[in-house]
Design an enzyme around this catalytic site. Structure first.
Site, PDB file in Angstrom:
ATOM      1  CG  ASP A  80      17.285  -7.663  -7.180  1.00 44.40           C
ATOM      2  OD1 ASP A  80      16.122  -7.934  -6.799  1.00 44.40           O
ATOM      3  OD2 ASP A  80      18.299  -8.140  -6.642  1.00 44.40           O
ATOM      4  CG  ASP A  83      14.534 -10.547  -5.128  1.00 48.44           C
ATOM      5  OD1 ASP A  83      14.243  -9.418  -5.575  1.00 48.44           O
ATOM      6  OD2 ASP A  83      15.704 -10.932  -4.974  1.00 48.44           O
ATOM      7  CE1 TYR A 232      22.137  -6.201  -5.215  1.00 52.54           C
ATOM      8  CE2 TYR A 232      19.898  -6.249  -4.368  1.00 52.54           C
ATOM      9  CZ  TYR A 232      20.857  -6.685  -5.268  1.00 52.54           C
ATOM     10  OH  TYR A 232      20.527  -7.631  -6.213  1.00 52.54           O
ATOM     11  CD  GLU A 477      18.536 -14.644  -6.413  1.00 54.34           C
ATOM     12  OE1 GLU A 477      17.570 -13.869  -6.276  1.00 54.34           O
ATOM     13  OE2 GLU A 477      19.310 -14.935  -5.481  1.00 54.34           O
TER      14      GLU A 477
END
Length: 543
Positions: A80, A83, A232, A477
């Site tokens: 995603d 990571d 999430y 990120e």
């Protein structure tokens, strides 16, 4: 990787921005180049066996045993963000938004030569989602564990962290996850209808089953897959995803059942009641409202015309809020960027800009204007504001920084991304240990050895400040769902409006075979083009 924070619908007042606060525009942007780069980012995020057509050469195969412990093949899909976990909810949202981008602006993508690559990006996601749905009422929603993953800084090719898989089923429901995945499958089925009819039909079959599963066995997915809560968390619940899935199934099938579902459940599930100032992987209301407004403008309201009018009022509430012309406006930075939160704010910017772009074209097609508290707004003004957000991302901002890696002369060089920050496996195959990666590569004060081309990073703070540092994960990120909505806008801005009516059924252009579509090791698609079938975190939450 996202981290959950509280859901909040109130926003700070709009800051009035004078033009002299901004640097001069850079004689326009190369939206075509930005489109090419933004699609390339998805190849860097691939998990599984990489195809011969792989253009991001510094990546290698990874996650090749995913699902094995659970007796299911879960190889493939996308990481995603920075990571190595595969999270189903944001992945499915990414696929939905990639598909929507193609469905609205596929002609423009075709003109720029990027339509095939965009379709490949969708298919890499849907091939995995098909695997993740092995039974009608079973859906795998995560592979890997965020907690163990965050204790390591390793290339995907070296992973030693847990690759446990987590699922939802009738005893452990997840209507939000299943509903979003149904939406992704339905949206993608429209994309493939012309190019690969049998694959399109397969996707639609999964969409039907997943929507029924989501609607019949109701519950929040993060109550079943609890390891996802820190990353999430479904703050908005599942009602929006049920409406979202129904909207996409109606768009894909023209089946009155799903139109009736939207009409009969609009009040109960919040579609006619929630006026939002954000849209993303958790909160879908503004997206649903925009789609239903399109149905209404296209004359499909029927007996639900009055109900759909309420959806449209809320869609316009969102548009006016973004513009700063509503009763409750989105906060903006002094430089004019929509600002929702300090952690990966860009996801809100790209998603909102996409909705504004398509709604502008819907209004133009219908010969209408946007009705805001401050008065009527022309479709052109709505599109111009969306363009201003894209231009900010590409460098027209107080720092003159491009927030797309590899675009322009000044962009983030120390991205919070494991794979790009560690020497490529192909350059140095020496094993990088879990903690060794932190010691050697994470703290390294130098540019990434691998350029993460096209990645949209988290972006600046509320005052347009940005620190290009690898440990500054809130700002550096990237994420797949930052990029997915941007594809459509960039194609629209690059090629311009091609004159067709956005309210009519989708007609995607013919697609010419090219090398990047081909994967000699895979089975051929069963369509006239004989393409090869490739194997295979909102707006609101974060770490």
């Amino acid at each position: 990787m996202e981290k959950s924070v509280g859901l909040c619908f109130s926003m700070a007042p709009l800051f009035l921005v004078l033009c002299f606060l901004l640097p001069p525009a850079f004689a326009g942007h190369d939206y075509g180049q930005a489109l090419t780069k933004s699609i390339l980012f998805f190849e860097a995020q691939r998990s599984g066996y990489l195809p011969g057509s792989q253009r991001v050469q510094w990546r290698g195969n990874s996650g090749l045993n995913d699902g094995k412990l659970n007796g299911v093949d879960l190889v493939g899909g996308y990481y995603d963000a920075g990571d190595n976990v595969k999270f189903g909810l944001p992945m499915a949202f990414t696929v939905t938004m990639l598909s929507w981008s193609i469905l609205e602006y596929g002609k423009q993508m075709g003109a720029s030569g990027e339509l095939g690559h965009a379709i490949d990006a969708v298919k890499w996601g849907t091939d995995y989602l098909i695997k993740a749905h092995p039974e009608p009422n079973v859906l795998y929603g995560e592979v890997g564990d965020g907690n163990t993953d965050h204790n390591c800084w390793q290339r995907p090719e070296d992973m030693t962290t847990s690759r446990a898989a987590y699922r939802i089923d009738p005893s452990h429901p997840g209507s939000d996850l299943a509903g979003e995945t149904a939406a992704a499958m339905a949206a993608a089925s429209i994309v493939f209808r012309r190019y690969n009819p049998s694959y399109s039909a397969e996707l639609l079959k999964h969409a039907y089953q997943l929507f029924d599963f989501a609607d019949k066995y109701r519950g929040k997915y993060d109550s079943s897959i609890t390891v996802a809560q820190k990353y999430y968390r479904s703050v908005s619940g599942y009602a929006d995803e049920l409406l979202w899935g129904a909207a996409w199934l109606y768009k894909a099938t023209n089946n009155g059942y799903y139109l009736n579902y939207l009409g009969k459940n609009g009040d109960a599930l919040g579609g006619t009641g929630w006026g939002m100032t954000e849209f993303g992987w958790d909160v879908k209301y503004a997206g649903v409202q925009t789609l239903v407004a399109k149905f209404l403008m296209a004359g499909k309201g029927g007996s639900y015309t009055q109900v759909f009018g309420k959806y449209q009022e809320k869609a316009e509430f969102f548009m006016c809020s973004c513009l700063g012309k509503g009763n409750r406006n989105a906060q903006k930075t002094p430089g004019g960027l929509i600002f929702r939160q300090r952690w990966n704010n860009m996801q809100f910017v790209t998603s909102a800009s996409f909705l504004m772009t398509v709604y502008s074209d819907y209004l133009t097609s219908a010969g209408k204007s946007l009705k805001c508290a401050s008065g009527n707004v022309s479709p052109t003004e709505l599109l111009s504001f969306a363009k201003s957000q894209v231009d900010y991302i590409l460098g027209d901002n107080p720092r003159a920084t491009s927030y797309m890696v590899g675009y322009g002369n000044n962009y983030p060089k120390q991205v919070h991304h494991r794979a790009s920050s560690i020497v490529s496996y192909k350059v140095d195959p020496s094993f990088i240990s879990c903690r060794g990666g932190y010691a050697t590569w994470f703290g390294r004060k130098a540019s990434d050895p691998n350029l993460l081309t096209g990645a949209i990073v988290g972006g600046p703070d509320a005052y347009d400040n940005f620190a290009d540092q690898r440990d500054n994960y809130e700002q550096t990120e990237p994420a797949t769902y930052n990029n997915a909505p941007l594809l459509g806008i960039l194609a629209r801005l690059h090629a311009g409006h091609s004159g067709y009516n956005q309210l009519l059924p989708v007609e995607l252009p013919s697609l010419k075979p090219f090398a990047a579509n081909l994967n000699p090791a895979a089975k051929p698609w069963r369509d006239p083009l004989q393409f090869r079938r490739l194997p295979n975190r909102l707006l609101l939450l974060r770490r």
